[in-house]
Design an enzyme around this catalytic site. Sequence first.
Site, PDB file in Angstrom:
ATOM      1  N   THR A 106       0.856  -1.182   0.000  1.00  0.00           N
ATOM      2  CA  THR A 106       0.000   0.000   0.000  1.00  0.00           C
ATOM      3  C   THR A 106       0.893   1.234   0.000  1.00  0.00           C
ATOM      4  O   THR A 106       1.765   1.367   0.854  1.00  0.00           O
ATOM      5  CB  THR A 106      -0.897   0.001   1.246  1.00  0.00           C
ATOM      6  N   LYS A 182      -6.786   1.446  -3.723  1.00  0.00           N
ATOM      7  CA  LYS A 182      -6.499   0.854  -2.412  1.00  0.00           C
ATOM      8  C   LYS A 182      -6.610   1.903  -1.307  1.00  0.00           C
ATOM      9  O   LYS A 182      -7.097   1.618  -0.206  1.00  0.00           O
ATOM     10  CB  LYS A 182      -5.095   0.232  -2.403  1.00  0.00           C
TER      11      LYS A 182
END
Length: 311
Positions: A106, A182
């Site tokens: 991420t 995300k």
Amino acid sequence: MSEPNAVRQNAVVAAVIGLGSMGMGMAKSMHRAGIDVIGCDIAPAAVDRFIADGGRGATTAAGAAKGADIVVSVVVNGAQTEAILFGPDGIAATMKPGAVFISSATMDPAVARDLAQRVEALGLHYLDAPISGGAAKAASGELTIMASGSRQAFELARTALDAMAGKVYELGDAAGAGAAFKMVNQLLAGVHIAAACEAITFAAKQGLDLDKVYEVITASAGNSWMFENRVPHVLAGDYTPLSTVEIFVKDLGIVQDMARAERYPVPLVAAALQMYLAASGAGMGHDDDASLARIYASLSGARLPDAKPKG
């Protein structure tokens, strides 16, 4: 069972860098699908466990990536991804020409775009492919993958994606889009966990039967996936880390940085982030993220369930 270090004839070769709870499941899912998988982790015990399950192991990321058709990086953030690629003994210098690098960390979309540009300048391919679903879905090969990259990157990665994911969303032809999707997910997840912890501790403060609160709310409009998933940790008094507080210290921090750069207000993110920071500062950073309930309890005097005896 074949020898752990034996190469499968004519198999696609994939390296997995990072054999934590997610990476281990992803590596095992690819191995089950017939991919020749080489695992690498800073913890030798993790590599040993993967070898014991029939995979192959390497002591360095560069060693794992050398000759691989696909490299899957399952590390924490953009900085770790950059170090794996371009740091001392970085794998970008040892990867097979034309191979694809799948980045599952991420990170800020701008970082993903920069890394992709640098990787592609070396004749390699980069797929921006953050993941969602948790360790259980990683182990069963049913992750959700939010991916963006060139058509060739997708084609080269397809065997691995099919093995690791229940759903692969193809979100654009350039890196950065997957990372942005995300971050939207992490905004919601982080806020929803904080709200769930606030609500169940508020119920405790009211002296309600928390098991009955869980039953009623999960059948009502106020329910969320995170309430349904995290509140049982609170009811059991079990804060064994499945997803840690520090993950959301990092991820909501990224959301806040992105929003500030765009002059976009994120007041709910800011409030939730303060609770994760409080939990981390109280020594709970590596405990389960449902530990936010304990912070609410400590601030209010609410009584939460103690850990139930195991066995």
